[in-house]
Design a protein around this motif. Sequence first.
Motif, PDB file in Angstrom:
ATOM      1  N   ILE C  77       0.824  -1.211   0.000  1.00 33.44           N
ATOM      2  CA  ILE C  77       0.000   0.000   0.000  1.00 33.44           C
ATOM      3  C   ILE C  77       0.860   1.265   0.000  1.00 33.44           C
ATOM      4  O   ILE C  77       1.964   1.283   0.536  1.00 33.44           O
ATOM      5  CB  ILE C  77      -0.987   0.002   1.200  1.00 33.44           C
ATOM      6  CG1 ILE C  77      -0.277  -0.099   2.543  1.00 33.44           C
ATOM      7  CG2 ILE C  77      -1.978  -1.129   1.048  1.00 33.44           C
ATOM      8  CD1 ILE C  77      -1.212  -0.051   3.756  1.00 33.44           C
ATOM      9  N   GLY C  78       0.348   2.304  -0.641  1.00 35.27           N
ATOM     10  CA  GLY C  78       1.067   3.573  -0.736  1.00 35.27           C
ATOM     11  C   GLY C  78       0.302   4.677  -0.027  1.00 35.27           C
ATOM     12  O   GLY C  78      -0.853   4.497   0.363  1.00 35.27           O
ATOM     13  N   PRO C  79       0.931   5.837   0.158  1.00 36.46           N
ATOM     14  CA  PRO C  79       0.265   6.942   0.850  1.00 36.46           C
ATOM     15  C   PRO C  79      -0.873   7.541   0.015  1.00 36.46           C
ATOM     16  O   PRO C  79      -0.909   7.387  -1.201  1.00 36.46           O
ATOM     17  CB  PRO C  79       1.387   7.959   1.055  1.00 36.46           C
ATOM     18  CG  PRO C  79       2.381   7.671  -0.009  1.00 36.46           C
ATOM     19  CD  PRO C  79       2.310   6.190  -0.260  1.00 36.46           C
ATOM     20  N   SER C  80      -1.783   8.247   0.690  1.00 38.36           N
ATOM     21  CA  SER C  80      -2.950   8.832   0.012  1.00 38.36           C
ATOM     22  C   SER C  80      -2.554   9.994  -0.888  1.00 38.36           C
ATOM     23  O   SER C  80      -3.297  10.388  -1.763  1.00 38.36           O
ATOM     24  CB  SER C  80      -3.970   9.295   1.060  1.00 38.36           C
ATOM     25  OG  SER C  80      -3.416  10.296   1.893  1.00 38.36           O
ATOM     26  N   ARG C  81      -1.403  10.574  -0.656  1.00 35.93           N
ATOM     27  CA  ARG C  81      -0.928  11.703  -1.456  1.00 35.93           C
ATOM     28  C   ARG C  81       0.494  11.445  -1.897  1.00 35.93           C
ATOM     29  O   ARG C  81       1.242  10.760  -1.221  1.00 35.93           O
ATOM     30  CB  ARG C  81      -0.922  12.977  -0.615  1.00 35.93           C
ATOM     31  CG  ARG C  81      -2.285  13.436  -0.227  1.00 35.93           C
ATOM     32  CD  ARG C  81      -2.143  14.589   0.714  1.00 35.93           C
ATOM     33  NE  ARG C  81      -1.774  15.764  -0.035  1.00 35.93           N
ATOM     34  CZ  ARG C  81      -2.573  16.810  -0.217  1.00 35.93           C
ATOM     35  NH1 ARG C  81      -3.757  16.819   0.341  1.00 35.93           N
ATOM     36  NH2 ARG C  81      -2.184  17.844  -0.922  1.00 35.93           N
ATOM     37  N   LEU C  82       0.879  12.061  -2.987  1.00 39.65           N
ATOM     38  CA  LEU C  82       2.280  12.045  -3.435  1.00 39.65           C
ATOM     39  C   LEU C  82       2.830  10.638  -3.593  1.00 39.65           C
ATOM     40  O   LEU C  82       4.026  10.425  -3.394  1.00 39.65           O
ATOM     41  CB  LEU C  82       3.179  12.809  -2.438  1.00 39.65           C
ATOM     42  CG  LEU C  82       2.808  14.245  -2.093  1.00 39.65           C
ATOM     43  CD1 LEU C  82       3.758  14.778  -1.037  1.00 39.65           C
ATOM     44  CD2 LEU C  82       2.871  15.130  -3.323  1.00 39.65           C
ATOM     45  N   ASN C  83       2.008   9.655  -3.965  1.00 42.91           N
ATOM     46  CA  ASN C  83       2.558   8.313  -4.131  1.00 42.91           C
ATOM     47  C   ASN C  83       3.434   8.240  -5.380  1.00 42.91           C
ATOM     48  O   ASN C  83       4.492   7.631  -5.374  1.00 42.91           O
ATOM     49  CB  ASN C  83       1.458   7.254  -4.195  1.00 42.91           C
ATOM     50  CG  ASN C  83       2.052   5.855  -4.063  1.00 42.91           C
ATOM     51  OD1 ASN C  83       3.141   5.682  -3.532  1.00 42.91           O
ATOM     52  ND2 ASN C  83       1.355   4.862  -4.575  1.00 42.91           N
ATOM     53  N   MET C  84       3.024   8.908  -6.422  1.00 44.81           N
ATOM     54  CA  MET C  84       3.801   8.999  -7.662  1.00 44.81           C
ATOM     55  C   MET C  84       4.310   7.638  -8.125  1.00 44.81           C
ATOM     56  O   MET C  84       5.519   7.437  -8.280  1.00 44.81           O
ATOM     57  CB  MET C  84       4.969   9.973  -7.461  1.00 44.81           C
ATOM     58  CG  MET C  84       4.500  11.346  -7.014  1.00 44.81           C
ATOM     59  SD  MET C  84       5.871  12.404  -6.466  1.00 44.81           S
ATOM     60  CE  MET C  84       6.373  11.570  -4.955  1.00 44.81           C
ATOM     61  N   GLY C  85       3.367   6.717  -8.308  1.00 48.22           N
ATOM     62  CA  GLY C  85       3.729   5.404  -8.842  1.00 48.22           C
ATOM     63  C   GLY C  85       4.661   4.607  -7.950  1.00 48.22           C
ATOM     64  O   GLY C  85       5.471   3.819  -8.431  1.00 48.22           O
ATOM     65  N   GLY C  86       4.541   4.789  -6.665  1.00 46.06           N
ATOM     66  CA  GLY C  86       5.335   3.974  -5.734  1.00 46.06           C
ATOM     67  C   GLY C  86       6.512   4.738  -5.134  1.00 46.06           C
ATOM     68  O   GLY C  86       7.065   4.332  -4.117  1.00 46.06           O
ATOM     69  N   MET C  87       6.906   5.854  -5.757  1.00 46.63           N
ATOM     70  CA  MET C  87       8.054   6.601  -5.255  1.00 46.63           C
ATOM     71  C   MET C  87       7.765   7.169  -3.866  1.00 46.63           C
ATOM     72  O   MET C  87       8.629   7.184  -2.998  1.00 46.63           O
ATOM     73  CB  MET C  87       8.389   7.739  -6.204  1.00 46.63           C
ATOM     74  CG  MET C  87       9.896   8.003  -6.268  1.00 46.63           C
ATOM     75  SD  MET C  87      10.218   9.591  -7.047  1.00 46.63           S
ATOM     76  CE  MET C  87      10.411  10.655  -5.616  1.00 46.63           C
ATOM     77  N   GLY C  88       6.527   7.620  -3.682  1.00 48.34           N
ATOM     78  CA  GLY C  88       6.139   8.173  -2.392  1.00 48.34           C
ATOM     79  C   GLY C  88       6.262   7.145  -1.289  1.00 48.34           C
ATOM     80  O   GLY C  88       6.759   7.432  -0.198  1.00 48.34           O
TER      81      GLY C  88
END
Lengths: 160, 160, 160
Positions: C77-88
């Motif tokens: 799972i990634g963050p709700s903001r600024l995930n940017m395709g996994g970079m976040g």
Amino acid sequence: MSNGPNPEKASMIVFSGDMDKVMAALIIANGAAAFDIEVTMFFTFWGLKAIQKGNLTGKGVMGRMLGVMNRGGLKRIGPSRLNMGGMGRWMFKKMMKKRNVTPLPEMLRQAQELGVKMIACEMSMQVMEIGKEDLIDGIQVGGVGSYLAVASESKFSLFI
Amino acid sequence: MSNGPNPEKASMIVFSGDMDKVMAALIIANGAAAFDIEVTMFFTFWGLKAIQKGNLTGKGVMGRMLGVMNRGGLKRIGPSRLNMGGMGRWMFKKMMKKRNVTPLPEMLRQAQELGVKMIACEMSMQVMEIGKEDLIDGIQVGGVGSYLAVASESKFSLFI
Amino acid sequence: MSNGPNPEKASMIVFSGDMDKVMAALIIANGAAAFDIEVTMFFTFWGLKAIQKGNLTGKGVMGRMLGVMNRGGLKRIGPSRLNMGGMGRWMFKKMMKKRNVTPLPEMLRQAQELGVKMIACEMSMQVMEIGKEDLIDGIQVGGVGSYLAVASESKFSLFI
């Protein structure tokens, strides 16, 4: 509905207009009402979409623009994730039907029949140029005070 | 402010940094404070943006990158939906002004004047490399324990 | 765990499957449990991802499609903001590590060790075609009633 003299209370602010969050709110509301808890739902901001008839709204240029971009009505709202231009909405409806989950408009009707009190946020309606005639029947219009009055007496109060 | 010896309490975790959610939080906080309820707002994660001055933050490379991408300050945050590269923010401000809704920075000032207690999450500040000097005046810094202490005594507690 | 005969209770609905919101939920849960509060977490909708093993799920065509697009497991799972395709996700993990924040899978293990009760929403599991065998150990399966029973007795109840 047939609550005793001092029924337990619960309240919710429905801020989100996403299909999945509105569904979660209604499932909790109907479950609580079935347990004889007096439930109040306060619809504000995007949450107003859940209790709009679905017609186009707005008077000024910006209000009408918003009315197009943010058109209300339970049949139009999509899930918060994986909506993919409406495909997600179609897919979720299909998967819900397969598992015999009550469709959203029927859940809302049930909530009203179970006596769930629904209040539309007056300030949001004014800012978004949504009139009382744009809402489904059985909705009261009120300010944040009407939420606070019931929140203070609630066994639990959720922001959805 | 002039609460009695055992005032009612309410609390909120402001996790979101979206303009619309921060506005909802402040409307509830100010409404409750006006009803003599003692309100505590705990700002965490993206919610910190609401109480940042708006300057660039961060010390390390990643912290500074985050400071640019996630710049704080009430004037910079946009709504959770329909922001459209800032157009939504502009449009909402305009529609709010038309209906005489108090602007967000003024709402925050009012909250502080009404005695709403504001706590910034220490862990989030450390992870995001936001210093106490990056926050507006009148904010305490604390851990999750400071939220839990007040949540247990709250008439209602919301996660926004 | 060593709560007295009438321990304080708290409850949460974990609706979101975003890394940052799941982290907030676990920090609150573990903090409360450390204060001897009996915590119940009810995982529903996207929140199920937090307690999934991470294998592919689904039986029918749509269920399997959803299983791919919405793959569970705390590591994915990634963050709700600024995930940017996994970079976040990568960046947040790095920033958290730098500040010695407990990694998410360990937070979940701690919660279970502290006696935090975890319930997976039965209806969501059915609609999303997620089986009990797709969940980590120590999770109960239940309906909205199991949440409501504890919500009514909770000092605070959050929708995350």
